[in-house]
Structures are given as C-alpha cells and as structure tokens.
Motif scaffolding. Sequence first.
Motif, mmCIF file in Angstrom:
data_model
loop_
_atom_site.group_PDB
_atom_site.id
_atom_site.type_symbol
_atom_site.label_atom_id
_atom_site.label_comp_id
_atom_site.label_asym_id
_atom_site.label_seq_id
_atom_site.Cartn_x
_atom_site.Cartn_y
_atom_site.Cartn_z
ATOM 1 N N ALA A 151 -6.613 5.071 24.749
ATOM 2 C CA ALA A 151 -6.769 6.521 25.777
ATOM 3 C C ALA A 151 -6.557 7.169 25.213
ATOM 4 C CB ALA A 151 -6.030 5.600 27.558
ATOM 5 N N VAL A 167 -11.533 5.337 23.335
ATOM 6 C CA VAL A 167 -11.636 5.235 24.663
ATOM 7 C C VAL A 167 -13.405 6.393 24.892
ATOM 8 C CG1 VAL A 167 -10.739 6.730 26.370
ATOM 9 C CG2 VAL A 167 -11.965 4.548 27.675
ATOM 10 N N GLU A 177 -14.766 2.148 32.154
ATOM 11 C CA GLU A 177 -13.634 1.926 32.109
ATOM 12 C C GLU A 177 -13.548 0.252 33.270
ATOM 13 O OE1 GLU A 177 -9.895 3.990 33.090
ATOM 14 O OE2 GLU A 177 -10.790 4.822 31.695
ATOM 15 N N ARG A 180 -6.929 0.455 32.705
ATOM 16 C CA ARG A 180 -5.609 1.004 32.246
ATOM 17 C C ARG A 180 -4.763 0.159 32.631
ATOM 18 N NH1 ARG A 180 -6.835 6.990 30.423
ATOM 19 N NH2 ARG A 180 -8.973 6.855 30.440
ATOM 20 N N VAL A 186 -7.214 1.472 27.099
ATOM 21 C CA VAL A 186 -8.181 0.867 28.749
ATOM 22 C C VAL A 186 -8.646 0.163 27.854
ATOM 23 C CG1 VAL A 186 -9.521 2.474 29.326
ATOM 24 C CG2 VAL A 186 -8.265 3.115 28.969
ATOM 25 N N VAL A 188 -12.166 -1.840 28.794
ATOM 26 C CA VAL A 188 -13.488 -0.805 29.072
ATOM 27 C C VAL A 188 -15.073 -2.706 28.564
ATOM 28 C CG1 VAL A 188 -13.512 0.895 28.064
ATOM 29 C CG2 VAL A 188 -14.009 -0.552 26.630
#
Length: 192
Positions: A151, A167, A177, A180, A186, A188
């Motif tokens: 992140a 990210v 996204e 978290r 993160v 994704v």
Amino acid sequence: MTEITTRLATTAEWDDVQAALSGGGDGRSCQCAWPMLSNKDWNATSVEQRQQMLRDELAAGPPPGLVAYVDGQAAGWIRIGPRTAQQRTLRARLVKSGSEAPLDDEGVWAVTCFSVRKEHRGLGLNAAMLAAAVDYARGSGARVIEGYPIATDTTKPSTNSLFVGAVSTFLNAGFREVSRPTPTRVVVALDL
C-alpha cells in the motif's frame, strides 16, 4: 527512445531470467521460490537448490512468468500463474483473509513477484510486465488475476519489499482493490 518488450520465460530464456533476477535486491538468492515454498522448505533450501527448482519449473512448463527487456537486454521478471500452484501464497493470512475467491479456485491466477535490475528502474517495467502478464493469463484461461501489493499510498516501503509490486501499478492496470488485510498490504483483483 527506450524499447520495452516481454517474453514468456522458458528454458530458452534461462540466462535472461538469471540476468533479470540478479540485478539488485533479493532476486538472485530467492530465485522466485518464495511464493512456491512453505517456510520450512524455504529454510531447508540453498540458493543453488532454488535455482534448480526454477530451472525445472521452466522446463516443465507452462511458463511461470515473463522476462522484460529494455532495448534487447534482460531487465525484469514477473511471476504469474495459477494461485493453486503457489504454496506459500495459498497459506498466507493476507490471501486467506483478503481474497474473495475460494482458495481452491483454479481459475484464479496470482502475480506474486516483480524483479527489476537497478539500472532499469523508473522506466515503467512493472507496468509493462503486468500488462503482458494479464494478456498471458487471459490467453491461458484465467478467470481472475489477483495481486498482493504494498500500500504505497500509506507507507514508504524499501525497494526490496516492493517485490510484490506497488498498489498504484495494479490500480493503473485496471485492477480493483478487494481488501486491506493489513495497514501496508492490499489484495487487488482483475476480472477477465
């Protein structure tokens, strides 16, 4: 003008894979084995054993990643493949708690490693490799691609910790996204 190209990594690209992994950071010692091995197995292997594992993986196919070239010189590496084939990834709390897809879903592929030689950083190689990896996954029947980047909008990571990507690289490539699970990581996904 700099020309960036990519190629699927097979045994024919072995020397280029090694050049891409050995230009700075932990790539040379890791040999992109981190996503594939449990902690116990990781700690029990030497660099030479990891290198042989990667060579064997390339020989067995399908290609577990791509090599990026800058003006014809090997400059970067990205690992992408079915998430179910990446042992550590499947066991990671980050993935278990943050992914929307069942862990045994073979249609989910994962991008788990980027490596760029020092002299080629800042040229957009991660974005170029990610775009080529998406094309490869799409052509191979993947339904979803996941990534587990840092992140970078909330932390200033070390260069070595960016082996999972930033990210912003994923979001700029059309990933969304998902979650978290930690303040610095993160999950994704890109639906294909």
